[in-house]
Design a protein around this motif. Structure first.
Motif, short mmCIF file in Angstrom:
data_model
loop_
_atom_site.label_atom_id
_atom_site.label_comp_id
_atom_site.label_asym_id
_atom_site.label_seq_id
_atom_site.Cartn_x
_atom_site.Cartn_y
_atom_site.Cartn_z
N MET A 1 40.58 40.52 42.46
CA MET A 1 39.42 39.66 42.21
C MET A 1 38.94 39.06 43.53
SD MET A 1 38.08 36.36 41.64
CE MET A 1 39.26 35.12 41.14
N LEU A 2 37.62 39.03 43.70
CA LEU A 2 37.03 38.48 44.92
C LEU A 2 35.93 37.51 44.52
CD1 LEU A 2 37.32 38.67 47.97
CD2 LEU A 2 35.66 40.54 47.96
N TYR A 3 36.17 36.23 44.78
CA TYR A 3 35.21 35.19 44.39
C TYR A 3 34.28 34.90 45.56
CZ TYR A 3 33.33 30.75 42.71
OH TYR A 3 32.49 29.75 42.30
N LEU A 4 32.99 35.17 45.38
CA LEU A 4 31.99 35.02 46.42
C LEU A 4 30.82 34.19 45.91
CD1 LEU A 4 32.10 38.71 47.64
CD2 LEU A 4 32.92 36.74 48.95
N ASP A 5 31.15 33.09 45.22
CA ASP A 5 30.12 32.21 44.66
C ASP A 5 30.44 30.75 44.98
OD1 ASP A 5 27.79 31.60 43.32
OD2 ASP A 5 28.67 31.70 41.33
N CYS A 6 30.88 30.51 46.22
CA CYS A 6 31.32 29.16 46.60
C CYS A 6 30.17 28.17 46.76
CB CYS A 6 32.13 29.22 47.89
SG CYS A 6 33.77 29.95 47.67
N ALA A 7 28.93 28.65 46.87
CA ALA A 7 27.80 27.72 46.92
C ALA A 7 27.54 27.13 45.54
CB ALA A 7 26.55 28.40 47.46
N ALA A 8 28.00 27.82 44.50
CA ALA A 8 27.86 27.30 43.14
C ALA A 8 28.96 26.29 42.84
CB ALA A 8 27.91 28.44 42.13
N THR A 9 30.19 26.67 43.14
CA THR A 9 31.32 25.76 43.02
C THR A 9 32.52 26.38 43.72
OG1 THR A 9 32.52 24.31 41.48
CG2 THR A 9 32.33 26.62 40.85
N THR A 10 33.50 25.56 44.00
CA THR A 10 34.71 26.03 44.68
C THR A 10 35.94 25.68 43.87
OG1 THR A 10 34.79 23.96 45.93
CG2 THR A 10 33.71 25.83 46.99
N PRO A 11 36.98 26.50 43.93
CA PRO A 11 38.22 26.15 43.23
C PRO A 11 38.87 24.96 43.92
CG PRO A 11 38.55 28.09 44.60
CD PRO A 11 37.08 27.79 44.65
N PRO A 12 39.29 23.94 43.18
CA PRO A 12 39.89 22.77 43.82
C PRO A 12 41.23 23.10 44.46
CG PRO A 12 40.04 22.61 41.43
CD PRO A 12 39.18 23.78 41.72
N TYR A 13 41.52 22.39 45.56
CA TYR A 13 42.84 22.52 46.19
C TYR A 13 43.92 22.15 45.17
CZ TYR A 13 40.62 22.39 50.87
OH TYR A 13 39.88 22.64 51.99
N ASP A 14 45.07 22.81 45.26
CA ASP A 14 46.20 22.45 44.41
C ASP A 14 46.60 20.99 44.62
OD1 ASP A 14 46.32 25.01 43.38
OD2 ASP A 14 47.91 25.68 44.74
N GLU A 15 46.57 20.55 45.88
CA GLU A 15 46.93 19.16 46.18
C GLU A 15 45.98 18.18 45.52
OE1 GLU A 15 47.42 21.33 50.24
OE2 GLU A 15 46.41 21.67 48.32
N VAL A 16 44.71 18.56 45.41
CA VAL A 16 43.72 17.70 44.77
C VAL A 16 43.99 17.60 43.27
CG1 VAL A 16 41.26 17.52 44.17
CG2 VAL A 16 41.94 18.07 46.52
N ILE A 17 44.30 18.73 42.65
CA ILE A 17 44.63 18.72 41.22
C ILE A 17 45.85 17.83 40.97
CG2 ILE A 17 45.42 20.15 39.29
CD1 ILE A 17 43.86 22.49 40.59
N ASP A 18 46.86 17.97 41.81
CA ASP A 18 48.07 17.16 41.64
C ASP A 18 47.78 15.67 41.83
OD1 ASP A 18 49.48 19.50 41.26
OD2 ASP A 18 50.23 19.60 43.32
N THR A 19 46.96 15.35 42.81
CA THR A 19 46.62 13.95 43.08
C THR A 19 45.85 13.34 41.92
OG1 THR A 19 46.60 14.25 45.48
CG2 THR A 19 45.30 12.43 44.60
N ILE A 20 44.87 14.07 41.40
CA ILE A 20 44.09 13.57 40.27
C ILE A 20 44.99 13.31 39.07
CG2 ILE A 20 42.31 14.19 38.58
CD1 ILE A 20 40.88 15.71 40.86
N ALA A 21 45.89 14.25 38.79
CA ALA A 21 46.80 14.08 37.65
C ALA A 21 47.70 12.87 37.84
CB ALA A 21 47.63 15.35 37.46
#
Length: 392
Positions: A1-21
């Motif tokens: 899989m190759l995601y080339l739509d980062c101007a639409a949105t980006t996958p959050p960093y793992d560290e960000v997900i952990d921090t939010i939780a």
């Protein structure tokens, strides 16, 4: 899989997900409450603003937390227009702004404001002289995006800020959603009064953003109630998402020069590959210095963009058409029409946008797939369409 739509949105960093939780689980107090849990949440909120402010060289008091780029743009433009309308009712923007900007201006026109929509050149860049010629005694606001979200052209916002420094009654707003954490950005040094930012464009959470407001700039709030965010954005602050946004911004800004150089190498490789395909026409400039590092846009004249998107999706490669906010509409791209493209080209625009985690090998894979798709789809075109696609 190759995601080339980062101007639409980006996958959050793992560290960000952990921090939010973690913040949701242990720091759930209302930052307006005076008890201990509330004070903890308030401290986290202030710390997050310090990180955000430090990343763009301003003070925490300059940061107004919002739900994202759309709200920030609305608050900046409407808030400034309503507050300063006693000075004048003339507003200036460009023909290639994001829908969350241009729709605000359309609404203000219906309310009696006068709006000048400035043209851009063939590469999608605003000429400084065009801004100067549009200014008048009645002008109170100029709004220009930093990076065009569709084509990727960098606008001369620093030069515009220097120009507007000679017009102290004119505020300068910048939609910086596609620029912050992608390019060097300094609102204070560049003479920017207001700028809008969205967290999910730099691997932060959706539903979080901020508005930079220079000291002394007054805005009429769009939301009233408890008076949070210096009275400009009432409503309980979403502390987990704001903290996550701050962390994502800090991580994205780390080693920015190296990331910038790497992405420009990827862009150069991708552009060279697209230009080598006769049926495709590159939009914007081939020169890296005129374009954002993470966006490449091209047209496949005579072919509907969504057909190409789905053909690539079958190969697990994900790109987009125009702005994600308008990509479901089959109308021609207003941005491409503003560049002087034909209607046929303007319904065939395709946007590739990528992260710094990709490598040249990923671009090689994509170009191989793109050439396959073009070969498969080209027989569906008339000969005249193919010939038009060769013109540059």
């Amino acid at each position: 899989m190759l995601y080339l739509d980062c101007a639409a949105t980006t996958p959050p960093y793992d560290e960000v997900i952990d921090t939010i939780a973690e913040v949701m689980k242990t720091h759930y107090g209302n930052p307006s409450s005076i008890h201990g849990l509330g004070v903890q949440a308030e401290k986290l909120l202030h710390s997050a603003k310090e990180v955000i402010a430090g990343a763009i060289g301003v003070q925490p008091a300059n940061i107004i937390c919002t739900s994202g780029g759309t709200e920030s743009n609305n608050l900046a433009i409407r808030g400034a227009a309503y507050h300063y309308q006693n000075r004048g009712k003339h507003l200036i923007t460009t023909q290639i702004e994001h829908p969350s900007v241009k729709e605000v201006f359309y609404g203000l026109e219906r309310e009696g404001f006068r709006v000048t929509y400035l043209p851009v050149n063939r590469n999608g860049c605003l000429e400084l002289e065009t801004v100067k010629e549009a200014l008048c005694e009645d002008t109170i606001l100029v709004s220009v995006m930093h990076v065009n979200n569709e084509i990727g052209t960098i606008q001369p916002v620093q030069a515009i800020g220097q120009l507007l420094a000679k017009y102290p009654k004119v505020l300068f707003h910048v939609d910086a959603v596609q620029g912050v954490a992608k390019l060097p950005f300094s609102p204070r040094a560049w003479g920017i009064d207001l700028c809008s930012v969205s967290a999910h464009k730099f691997r932060g959470p959706k539903g979080a953003g901020f508005l930079y407001r220079r000291e002394g700039v007054q805005l009429k709030p769009l939301l009233v109630g408890g008076g949070q965010e210096d009275g400009l954005r009432s409503g309980t602050e979403n502390v987990p998402l704001i903290v996550g946004m701050a962390k994502a911004l800090r991580l994205s800004m780390q080693n920015l020069p190296e990331k910038l150089e790497h992405k420009y190498r990827l862009r150069r490789y991708l552009v060279d590959g697209i230009v080598s395909i006769p049926e495709l026409t590159l939009m914007g400039s081939e020169r890296n210095e005129e374009m954002a590092p993470h966006i490449v846009h091209f047209a496949f004249a005579g072919m509907k963009a969504e057909v190409v998107v789905h053909a690539l999706e079958q190969r697990q490669m994900y790109i987009s058409t125009k702005s994600a906010c308008a990509s479901e509409a089959s109308d021609p791209s207003e941005v491409m029409l503003a560049l002087g493209c034909t209607r046929e080209q303007a319904v065939s625009g395709l946007r590739i946008s990528f992260s710094d985690e990709l490598q040249i090998e990923d671009m090689e894979r994509f170009l191989l797939a793109l050439r396959e798709v073009v070969r498969e789809l080209s027989p569906m075109l008339g000969k005249s369409s193919v010939k038009r696609g060769k013109q540059r």
